[in-house]
Scaffold this active site. Structure first.
Site, PDB file in Angstrom:
ATOM      1  N   HIS A 124      35.800  44.983  40.734  1.00 60.44           N
ATOM      2  CA  HIS A 124      36.498  43.713  40.503  1.00 60.44           C
ATOM      3  C   HIS A 124      35.538  42.541  40.702  1.00 60.44           C
ATOM      4  CE1 HIS A 124      39.760  40.708  40.669  1.00 60.44           C
ATOM      5  NE2 HIS A 124      39.031  40.174  41.634  1.00 60.44           N
ATOM      6  N   HIS A 129      34.033  39.330  38.091  1.00 56.50           N
ATOM      7  CA  HIS A 129      33.763  37.913  38.377  1.00 56.50           C
ATOM      8  C   HIS A 129      32.360  37.451  38.000  1.00 56.50           C
ATOM      9  CE1 HIS A 129      37.294  36.473  40.583  1.00 56.50           C
ATOM     10  NE2 HIS A 129      37.335  37.621  41.254  1.00 56.50           N
ATOM     11  N   GLU A 170      40.905  34.057  38.376  1.00 57.65           N
ATOM     12  CA  GLU A 170      41.481  35.400  38.414  1.00 57.65           C
ATOM     13  C   GLU A 170      42.161  35.811  37.105  1.00 57.65           C
ATOM     14  OE1 GLU A 170      40.895  37.608  40.561  1.00 57.65           O
ATOM     15  OE2 GLU A 170      40.151  36.468  42.271  1.00 57.65           O
ATOM     16  N   SER A 189      38.788  43.087  34.801  1.00 56.36           N
ATOM     17  CA  SER A 189      38.558  44.336  35.529  1.00 56.36           C
ATOM     18  C   SER A 189      39.766  45.261  35.512  1.00 56.36           C
ATOM     19  CB  SER A 189      38.142  44.044  36.979  1.00 56.36           C
ATOM     20  OG  SER A 189      39.195  43.420  37.683  1.00 56.36           O
TER      21      SER A 189
HETATM   22 FE   LIG Z   1      39.081  38.233  42.306  1.00 58.82          FE
END
Ligand SMILES: [Fe+2]
Length: 254
Positions: A124, A129, A170, A189
């Site tokens: 993730h 990111h 996010e 992700s």
């Molecule tokens: Fe995150």
């Protein structure tokens, strides 16, 4: 140490990535996660994400070495993927963002949890990111977010600004070439989250700051409403607007 001095709140959470301790099985899980996700992303990810992935030379077949990733990232935007032990208090998290250090977990989900982990793992954090941190405007936006939040203590105001983080960092979307593309890590992700947004009737509205600030975060269900920017300048400007409002005494709830 210089790091401790610069990051007094985050220092207790900083660790080293013990890269040699990853097993062949773990490198294989990373490779499988990338292999499963890449076809969807090549079609539906923001160009800036794909460019960042290439620029950082993220590996397809083994877990990323954070020092190597950070060396490439640092020369582009000053950001760094800094290993941390896990969940951090908000103040420590904001402090790191303000210093362009992204708190990065080093553990990896197991094969039984390929589709979902309740806590962020290295897939993730790095796959999801870090590529966006190679984009100059996004990089400046994220540092601005950390700087602004690290100077605030009012929990209600921080919760409102947290909605901006949620619907951008996010679960952010962007319109490119007449299509909705994903750039938020929760979408990048997660095959299921990404498919839900693109193919299952999630409403996508233009990113309007006041609407984002009015939209509570729901962490335990698929999204029914997300917001698409037209360019990353929009979210940088949103931080300016928020800072101006706070300086004028707004609690961001009007
Ligand atoms: Fe995150």
């Amino acid at each position: 140490m210089a790091v401790t001095f610069a990051l007094p709140k985050a220092a207790p959470f900083l660790i080293e990535q013990d890269y040699a301790s990853y097993s062949c099985e773990q490198h294989g899980i990373w490779a499988e996660l990338v292999r499963r996700q890449m076809p969807q992303l090549e079609r539906h990810a923001a160009q800036e994400y794909l460019d960042g992935f290439d620029a950082l030379c993220l590996p397809y077949d083994r877990l990323p070495n954070l020092a190597a990733v950070s060396a490439r990232l640092q020369s582009r935007t000053g950001w760094n993927a800094t290993p941390v032990s896990g969940f951090m208090p908000a103040g420590a998290f904001f402090e790191m963002l303000a210093c362009r250090r992204f708190p990065t977990t080093t553990w990896l989900r197991n094969r039984e949890s390929l589709d979902y982990t309740p806590e962020p793992d290295i897939f993730h954090d790095v796959f999801g990111h870090v590529p966006m941190h190679a984009h100059p405007v996004f990089a400046d936006f994220l540092a601005y977010y950390g700087r602004l939040c690290s100077g605030l203590e009012d929990a209600a105001i921080l919760e409102r600004i947290g909605r901006v983080f949620w619907y951008t960092v996010e679960f952010g979307l962007i319109r490119q070439g007449g299509e909705v593309k994903v750039y938020g890590s929760g979408l990048i992700s997660s095959n299921g989250e990404c498919a839900n947004v693109l193919h299952s009737g999630c409403t996508v509205r233009p990113f309007v700051l006041d609407e984002v600030l009015r939209t509570p975060v729901k962490v335990d269900e698929m999204h029914h409403l997300l917001f698409a920017i037209e360019s990353f300048d929009e979210i940088y400007e949103a931080m300016h607007t928020i800072e101006d409002r706070i300086d004028r005494g707004s609690r961001l709830d009007d």
